[in-house]
Write a protein that holds these residues in place. Sequence first.
Motif, PDB file in Angstrom:
ATOM      1  N   ALA A 304       0.830  -1.207   0.000  1.00 25.23           N
ATOM      2  CA  ALA A 304       0.000   0.000   0.000  1.00 25.23           C
ATOM      3  C   ALA A 304       0.864   1.258   0.000  1.00 25.23           C
ATOM      4  O   ALA A 304       0.555   2.242  -0.682  1.00 25.23           O
ATOM      5  CB  ALA A 304      -0.927  -0.006   1.215  1.00 25.23           C
ATOM      6  N   LEU A 305       1.961   1.237   0.755  1.00 24.79           N
ATOM      7  CA  LEU A 305       2.820   2.421   0.849  1.00 24.79           C
ATOM      8  C   LEU A 305       3.512   2.719  -0.477  1.00 24.79           C
ATOM      9  O   LEU A 305       3.571   3.875  -0.916  1.00 24.79           O
ATOM     10  CB  LEU A 305       3.872   2.232   1.952  1.00 24.79           C
ATOM     11  N   GLY A 306       4.053   1.669  -1.115  1.00 26.22           N
ATOM     12  CA  GLY A 306       4.763   1.867  -2.379  1.00 26.22           C
ATOM     13  C   GLY A 306       3.849   2.353  -3.496  1.00 26.22           C
ATOM     14  O   GLY A 306       4.144   3.351  -4.166  1.00 26.22           O
ATOM     15  N   PHE A 307       2.726   1.654  -3.679  1.00 23.64           N
ATOM     16  CA  PHE A 307       1.782   2.073  -4.723  1.00 23.64           C
ATOM     17  C   PHE A 307       1.118   3.394  -4.347  1.00 23.64           C
ATOM     18  O   PHE A 307       0.780   4.203  -5.214  1.00 23.64           O
ATOM     19  CB  PHE A 307       0.748   0.977  -4.984  1.00 23.64           C
ATOM     20  N   GLY A 308       0.924   3.621  -3.040  1.00 26.62           N
ATOM     21  CA  GLY A 308       0.381   4.907  -2.585  1.00 26.62           C
ATOM     22  C   GLY A 308       1.310   6.053  -2.926  1.00 26.62           C
ATOM     23  O   GLY A 308       0.881   7.128  -3.365  1.00 26.62           O
TER      24      GLY A 308
END
Length: 538
Positions: A304-308
Amino acid sequence: MMTHLAAGPAGEHRTLIMSLFGLFVLATLGITLWAGRNNRDASDFYAGGRSFTGFQNGLAISGDYMSAASFLGITGAIALSGYDGFLYSIGFLVAWLVALLLVAEPLRNSGRYTMADVLAFRMRQRPVRTAAGLSTIVVSIFYLLAQMVGAGSLVSLLLGAESDAAKRWTIVAVGTLMVLYVTIGGMKGTTWVQIIKAVLLIAGAGLMTLLVLAKFHFNLSELLGAAAKASGSGDKFLQPGLKYGATGTTKLNFLSLGIALVLGTAALPHILVRFYTVPTARTARKSVLWSIGIIGVFYLMTLALGFGAAALVGRKALAADKSGNTAAPLLAEHLGGGAGTTGGAVLLAVISAVAFATILAVVAGLTLASSSSFAHDLWANVIRRGKATEKEEVASAKLAAVAIGAIAIALSIFADKLNAAALVALAFAVAASANLPTLLYSLFWKRFNTTGAVASTYAGLVTAVTLVIFSPVVSGNPKTSLFPHSDFSWFPLENPGLVSIPVGFLAGVVGTYLSREKADPAKYAELEVRSLTGLGAH
């Protein structure tokens, strides 16, 4: 390095940022001093008196494993490379199965303070301990580079300092703090810092994950679509091959990286010594199960953090730092309200303080593992031939911590352009090449002897380090190499694992069969009973 930050949070909220950093450093130093007062002998310094529970040690292992590479490097790798970046998370997580099934329990039963204790049990002490001690120090220094590079990127981002001098002073400060943690607190202090840091990191990453998902109505498909659109690569961002599929070389790079990640964990010195901090093998097994659960949740959050970061921060802002190490702090700033806002500065400061805590804790664990190996294996058993007192041994460990810290600082100053996760992958490759073959052969192969152990360790270590030196990581790539203006890279792969790991395993077999030395079957039988049952364990 994100010039708007100098005028934004770093300019208007520098006091808040520095206060949070200072608060954490003072709190952890206080814990270290408190824990250090209870260090009475070598067992306390090296193994924390074997007093930690399975859950506590599971948190500490998670703290050691969820390093700057995990938080900063993997988030950045996913934000820049999409699906191919997430392969780091998968590799790091799957690797724990090897550690759980093959290493955790036998190691706890068979050794005392270091990996070399297991190897030396049924072989000649001096050559085996020398090889294992050197290997431990080299692997730890590779891993330390990753943490220092992460620290330099993080603090220069926060302070809006684009100069190399600012990064260098940051690296020196981190190195100094890690030496203090180790020399004052030993394993007890380091473990408690790891536990606190693991809780903070899970909490911080969890908060950011919830905020990212809330932006996309908790719809993962919507998040991935927005990330693909903002990346500039379209659907390719969500498919294999963006980074590791263009040519035959990049596919081999991926294979080499995967092998190194999966096999490296079970041979990392700072992870292996964690199994000695618990009272029984059963507790060691429990601690690995706890750590798998905690680490699994964390690596799902990096998705979630990377794609976010790709969706919300945007390609242009992320590309300002080619290594990708600043993606997580920039995402925190955006989630808090954006550049220049109080909310953005507060969340940026909190998440960056947590990341800085991560770096400090991991470098302390690495320094402790390598200095312990020098003192226990090289000094006490090789140089002093087993005649060193416990007091002398601990004193030599503290001096070694200072020396290893100085070497790590000096090397890190030149590595600031490298992605932290890529640097850790190199450490995994060296560990899997030099340590894993010797460890597995020693535990599970009756005929294995001293010559085989020494050949395996040195062949794996020398091959891995040589291939790294002559790879694109060190020279040949003007954007990401250590020496961007030189080119002596005849080895095409960025990770040596595909070649060096088989060399390590093969050298152990060849060395064993070519040697006239015969292994002692009684000693192997004793080691087998001890590794499986814990009878006679320290």
